[in-house]
Design a protein around this motif. Sequence first.
Motif, PDB file in Angstrom:
ATOM      1  N   THR A  21     -12.742 -33.684 -19.328  1.00 52.02           N
ATOM      2  CA  THR A  21     -12.131 -34.912 -18.862  1.00 52.02           C
ATOM      3  C   THR A  21     -10.748 -35.200 -19.239  1.00 52.02           C
ATOM      4  O   THR A  21     -10.465 -34.858 -20.320  1.00 52.02           O
ATOM      5  N   THR A  22     -10.039 -35.836 -18.307  1.00 49.32           N
ATOM      6  CA  THR A  22      -8.555 -35.849 -19.070  1.00 49.32           C
ATOM      7  C   THR A  22      -8.306 -37.453 -18.376  1.00 49.32           C
ATOM      8  O   THR A  22      -8.515 -37.776 -17.304  1.00 49.32           O
ATOM      9  N   VAL A  44      -4.603 -37.062 -22.405  1.00 51.70           N
ATOM     10  CA  VAL A  44      -5.478 -36.493 -23.599  1.00 51.70           C
ATOM     11  C   VAL A  44      -6.450 -35.761 -22.629  1.00 51.70           C
ATOM     12  O   VAL A  44      -7.469 -36.497 -21.938  1.00 51.70           O
ATOM     13  N   ILE A  45      -6.627 -34.550 -22.923  1.00 50.86           N
ATOM     14  CA  ILE A  45      -7.692 -33.660 -22.443  1.00 50.86           C
ATOM     15  C   ILE A  45      -9.019 -33.493 -23.405  1.00 50.86           C
ATOM     16  O   ILE A  45      -8.587 -33.413 -24.709  1.00 50.86           O
ATOM     17  N   VAL A  46     -10.030 -33.675 -23.033  1.00 49.77           N
ATOM     18  CA  VAL A  46     -11.260 -33.630 -24.003  1.00 49.77           C
ATOM     19  C   VAL A  46     -12.535 -32.723 -23.223  1.00 49.77           C
ATOM     20  O   VAL A  46     -12.686 -32.770 -22.103  1.00 49.77           O
ATOM     21  N   ASP A  47     -12.703 -31.431 -23.950  1.00 48.61           N
ATOM     22  CA  ASP A  47     -13.733 -30.400 -23.621  1.00 48.61           C
ATOM     23  C   ASP A  47     -14.780 -30.817 -24.545  1.00 48.61           C
ATOM     24  O   ASP A  47     -14.899 -30.687 -25.611  1.00 48.61           O
ATOM     25  N   TRP A  48     -15.823 -31.545 -23.795  1.00 51.01           N
ATOM     26  CA  TRP A  48     -16.896 -32.211 -24.503  1.00 51.01           C
ATOM     27  C   TRP A  48     -18.031 -31.115 -24.947  1.00 51.01           C
ATOM     28  O   TRP A  48     -18.552 -30.325 -24.260  1.00 51.01           O
ATOM     29  N   LEU A  65     -13.168 -30.296 -27.824  1.00 50.94           N
ATOM     30  CA  LEU A  65     -11.598 -29.791 -28.058  1.00 50.94           C
ATOM     31  C   LEU A  65     -10.839 -31.094 -27.680  1.00 50.94           C
ATOM     32  O   LEU A  65     -11.045 -31.465 -26.376  1.00 50.94           O
ATOM     33  N   VAL A  66     -10.141 -31.734 -28.492  1.00 49.60           N
ATOM     34  CA  VAL A  66      -9.229 -32.810 -27.925  1.00 49.60           C
ATOM     35  C   VAL A  66      -7.952 -32.407 -27.916  1.00 49.60           C
ATOM     36  O   VAL A  66      -7.146 -31.845 -28.879  1.00 49.60           O
ATOM     37  N   THR A  67      -7.109 -32.635 -26.732  1.00 43.17           N
ATOM     38  CA  THR A  67      -5.693 -32.200 -26.647  1.00 43.17           C
ATOM     39  C   THR A  67      -4.957 -33.147 -26.009  1.00 43.17           C
ATOM     40  O   THR A  67      -4.916 -33.311 -24.701  1.00 43.17           O
ATOM     41  N   PRO A 103      -9.870 -29.180 -32.457  1.00 41.67           N
ATOM     42  CA  PRO A 103     -11.471 -28.836 -32.504  1.00 41.67           C
ATOM     43  C   PRO A 103     -11.854 -29.844 -33.052  1.00 41.67           C
ATOM     44  O   PRO A 103     -11.158 -30.269 -34.291  1.00 41.67           O
ATOM     45  N   THR A 104     -13.130 -30.426 -33.057  1.00 39.60           N
ATOM     46  CA  THR A 104     -13.539 -31.508 -33.782  1.00 39.60           C
ATOM     47  C   THR A 104     -14.361 -30.625 -35.095  1.00 39.60           C
ATOM     48  O   THR A 104     -14.951 -31.484 -35.811  1.00 39.60           O
TER      49      THR A 104
END
Length: 318
Positions: free
Chosen positions: A108-109, A128-132, A148-150, A183-184
Amino acid sequence: MSRHLLPTLALAGVAAAFSTDAFAHCFVGARFFPATLATDDPCVADELSLPTVSWSKTGDFPPATAWDFSGEISKRITENFGISVGQDWTSIRQADGTLTQGFQNLETTLQYQILRDREHELAILSGVIVDWGRTGSTGSGLATDYSLVTPTIYFGKGFGDLPSSFSWFRAFAVTGQVGYEIPTSSFDFTQNVFIPQQLVYGASLQYSMSYLKSEIVDLGLPDFINHLIPVIELSLSTPVANNFGNPYTTTGTVNPGVIWVGSHFQVGLEAMIPVNRASGTGVGVLGQLHLYLDDMFPSTFGQPLFGASPTTPRKMTF
């Protein structure tokens, strides 16, 4: 996620006062920035990429064959704030015939339009891009347990504000993006490796034949040619922190290609040339069908959910 999102939106809120356009699509004055295939354009919009398909060879020894099929939908919540949701399905066949396939993590962005300067054909977008984590096929190794939070900044600049003596050169434009991927989790216990923080960045150089015709000179070219935007993209990733025991190798591709732009959709096709062996083997192919939802559904889905503009969306001139 909020730790990175709030400062980004605060910056966007201060800069938004300088915005001069509120069009769907990525129009900035006379300049149209198309949806590029390997990077993102610098505008919020109502659009759908379906499908985006790529074929490539990995950098393994011997190389594996990789197919990737993805879709992404973008929706404006307000004139300047939007959200995108995307999903990738990947299939990798090793040289010995072993097949791995499944979904990557859901992406999601959140994006906010900081600036659209008509006079200088300049657009700036924050996101803010988030790969969940754990939303894909984690058992296949194609998705991860961690997210991943970008935080990312996107920009676009057309050269139409140059003096008229630059003539045909004014049809050029550049776009780009720079993000910091966090990365979280700092360590992957399934692979027994550190998870690096990475600088994720890319750019495009593009030449608009429609801009050449409408704003500079009409050469009397066939209509098909006037719809084309030749483009070359660069998409890279470099580990910058928490990469203990691993080389700080930049990976990515150079993508020369072309985009055909219509009134309701565009079609793009690019070659994927790895920048080094770690990025892949040989030349891959990337293609995309991209739909302009604001033109397809101008009075319903193509409008922002809140604060819809009464003006008619800007359209391409061919």
